[in-house]
Scaffold this motif. Structure first.
Motif, PDB file in Angstrom:
ATOM      1  N   LEU A  32       0.759  -1.288   0.072  1.00 23.03           N
ATOM      2  CA  LEU A  32      -0.067  -0.210   0.019  1.00 23.03           C
ATOM      3  C   LEU A  32       0.912   1.279  -0.082  1.00 23.03           C
ATOM      4  O   LEU A  32       1.996   1.412   0.569  1.00 23.03           O
ATOM      5  N   VAL A  33       0.540   2.324  -0.798  1.00 23.82           N
ATOM      6  CA  VAL A  33       1.129   3.641  -0.630  1.00 23.82           C
ATOM      7  C   VAL A  33      -0.180   4.441  -0.135  1.00 23.82           C
ATOM      8  O   VAL A  33      -1.169   4.427  -1.106  1.00 23.82           O
ATOM      9  N   ALA A  34      -0.298   5.363   0.967  1.00 25.33           N
ATOM     10  CA  ALA A  34      -1.091   6.131   1.324  1.00 25.33           C
ATOM     11  C   ALA A  34      -0.750   7.386   1.571  1.00 25.33           C
ATOM     12  O   ALA A  34       0.521   7.623   1.581  1.00 25.33           O
ATOM     13  N   SER A  35      -1.624   8.382   1.260  1.00 29.30           N
ATOM     14  CA  SER A  35      -1.246   9.843   1.468  1.00 29.30           C
ATOM     15  C   SER A  35      -2.180  10.587   2.067  1.00 29.30           C
ATOM     16  O   SER A  35      -3.385  10.197   2.142  1.00 29.30           O
ATOM     17  N   ASN A  36      -2.021  11.548   2.854  1.00 29.71           N
ATOM     18  CA  ASN A  36      -2.915  12.383   3.563  1.00 29.71           C
ATOM     19  C   ASN A  36      -3.293  13.728   2.414  1.00 29.71           C
ATOM     20  O   ASN A  36      -4.178  14.364   2.859  1.00 29.71           O
ATOM     21  N   ASP A  37      -2.712  13.555   1.311  1.00 25.93           N
ATOM     22  CA  ASP A  37      -3.227  14.516   0.122  1.00 25.93           C
ATOM     23  C   ASP A  37      -3.784  13.713  -1.408  1.00 25.93           C
ATOM     24  O   ASP A  37      -2.791  13.051  -1.803  1.00 25.93           O
ATOM     25  N   PRO A  38      -4.991  13.732  -1.439  1.00 22.16           N
ATOM     26  CA  PRO A  38      -5.546  12.954  -2.705  1.00 22.16           C
ATOM     27  C   PRO A  38      -4.926  13.485  -3.856  1.00 22.16           C
ATOM     28  O   PRO A  38      -4.752  12.617  -4.796  1.00 22.16           O
ATOM     29  N   ALA A  39      -4.251  14.663  -3.851  1.00 15.96           N
ATOM     30  CA  ALA A  39      -3.441  15.093  -5.187  1.00 15.96           C
ATOM     31  C   ALA A  39      -2.004  14.906  -5.193  1.00 15.96           C
ATOM     32  O   ALA A  39      -1.360  15.336  -6.207  1.00 15.96           O
ATOM     33  N   ALA A  40      -1.596  14.095  -4.256  1.00 13.98           N
ATOM     34  CA  ALA A  40      -0.113  13.772  -4.139  1.00 13.98           C
ATOM     35  C   ALA A  40       0.311  12.945  -5.447  1.00 13.98           C
ATOM     36  O   ALA A  40      -0.397  12.070  -5.650  1.00 13.98           O
ATOM     37  N   GLY A  41       1.261  13.464  -5.979  1.00 13.07           N
ATOM     38  CA  GLY A  41       1.679  12.789  -7.463  1.00 13.07           C
ATOM     39  C   GLY A  41       2.185  11.438  -7.168  1.00 13.07           C
ATOM     40  O   GLY A  41       2.053  10.413  -8.148  1.00 13.07           O
ATOM     41  N   ALA A  46       2.783   5.451  -7.647  1.00 20.67           N
ATOM     42  CA  ALA A  46       2.633   3.913  -7.088  1.00 20.67           C
ATOM     43  C   ALA A  46       1.663   3.148  -8.017  1.00 20.67           C
ATOM     44  O   ALA A  46       1.736   2.013  -8.278  1.00 20.67           O
ATOM     45  N   ALA A  47       0.480   3.671  -8.455  1.00 19.37           N
ATOM     46  CA  ALA A  47      -0.613   2.916  -8.982  1.00 19.37           C
ATOM     47  C   ALA A  47       0.180   2.663 -10.305  1.00 19.37           C
ATOM     48  O   ALA A  47      -0.082   1.297 -10.704  1.00 19.37           O
ATOM     49  N   ASP A  48       0.589   3.515 -10.897  1.00 18.31           N
ATOM     50  CA  ASP A  48       1.615   2.797 -12.170  1.00 18.31           C
ATOM     51  C   ASP A  48       2.548   1.773 -11.735  1.00 18.31           C
ATOM     52  O   ASP A  48       2.784   0.972 -12.916  1.00 18.31           O
ATOM     53  N   MET A  49       3.087   1.422 -10.732  1.00 22.86           N
ATOM     54  CA  MET A  49       3.997   0.752 -10.588  1.00 22.86           C
ATOM     55  C   MET A  49       3.496  -0.644  -9.895  1.00 22.86           C
ATOM     56  O   MET A  49       4.038  -1.473  -9.607  1.00 22.86           O
ATOM     57  N   GLY A  50       2.045  -0.587  -9.942  1.00 23.14           N
ATOM     58  CA  GLY A  50       1.192  -1.844  -9.514  1.00 23.14           C
ATOM     59  C   GLY A  50       0.871  -1.630  -8.134  1.00 23.14           C
ATOM     60  O   GLY A  50       0.717  -2.897  -7.621  1.00 23.14           O
ATOM     61  N   VAL A  51       1.226  -0.921  -7.121  1.00 23.64           N
ATOM     62  CA  VAL A  51       0.884  -0.930  -5.852  1.00 23.64           C
ATOM     63  C   VAL A  51      -0.449  -0.005  -5.530  1.00 23.64           C
ATOM     64  O   VAL A  51      -0.715   0.930  -5.840  1.00 23.64           O
ATOM     65  N   ALA A  52      -1.219  -0.831  -4.849  1.00 25.42           N
ATOM     66  CA  ALA A  52      -2.571  -0.315  -4.121  1.00 25.42           C
ATOM     67  C   ALA A  52      -2.216   1.180  -3.390  1.00 25.42           C
ATOM     68  O   ALA A  52      -1.222   1.247  -2.707  1.00 25.42           O
ATOM     69  N   THR A  53      -3.355   1.893  -3.485  1.00 23.31           N
ATOM     70  CA  THR A  53      -3.236   3.262  -3.061  1.00 23.31           C
ATOM     71  C   THR A  53      -4.277   3.797  -2.108  1.00 23.31           C
ATOM     72  O   THR A  53      -5.462   2.975  -2.398  1.00 23.31           O
TER      73      THR A  53
END
Length: 188
Positions: A32-41, A46-53
């Motif tokens: 998982l890659v998670a962020s406090n900012d929905p607009a975080a690049g 991460a999604a392009d690398m195949g990791v859930a976000t």
């Protein structure tokens, strides 16, 4: 195989270095890659690398850190991480959040801790006349930038350095140090 969740707030260059390192005989994999900012690049990367976000916008909680962290915990717990890596995550976490992941949460900080916890580390090193600066990977504790140090990398502070030029050289070292420390930590 250890499961790794990564928290970011921006572009996620350290996250990219971590994800790219977790291949082959590496003892961990990103879940998982998670962020406090929905607009975080970094989320798109991460999604392009195949990791859930996942993204939980801290601004919607208007300063209620406990409520923000409760919402952030949902996708993190669903991913069942063994290790949580902070990689440019620009929110201070409460002691109760940190305690939940005690002994298994890492952070990369752009100074040679214990020097210069917090922000503006590169300018502080230049202003102090330091001969060297660098970065530190440490375990996260309830005290900001104060956990056990797992590794450090140094760069010289040049007479011509600005905070920006020093930051760029330190960041290059971060991209090598953090993956190496994660590999060693996950191998324990």
């Amino acid at each position: 195989m250890k499961r790794v969740a990564i928290l970011i707030s921006g572009g996620g260059s350290n996250m990219v270095a971590l994800v790219k390192s977790m291949t082959g005989d590496h003892p961990a994999r990103p879940v998982l890659v998670a962020s406090n900012d929905p607009a975080a690049g970094g989320l798109r990367t991460a999604a392009d690398m195949g990791v859930a976000t996942a993204a939980v916008d801290h601004r919607l909680f208007k300063g209620d850190r406990a409520a923000f962290e409760a919402a952030l915990l949902e996708p993190i717990l669903q991913s069942r991480p063994d290790i949580l890596c902070l990689a440019g995550f620009m929110r201070v976490l409460t002691p109760s959040f940190v305690e939940r992941f005690e002994g298994r949460m890492l952070n990369i900080h752009p100074s040679l801790l214990p020097k210069y916890p917090g922000l503006h580390t590169h300018q502080r090193a230049i202003d102090a006349g330091d001969a060297e600066a660098g970065c530190t990977v440490h375990e996260v504790t309830a005290i900001l930038d104060n956990g056990p140090i797992l590794g450090q990398a140094t760069v010289p502070v040049l007479p011509t350095d600005t905070a920006e030029t020093l930051s760029a050289r330190v960041l290059a070292e971060e991209h090598k140090l953090y993956p190496a420390c994660l590999r060693a930590f996950a191998s324990r």
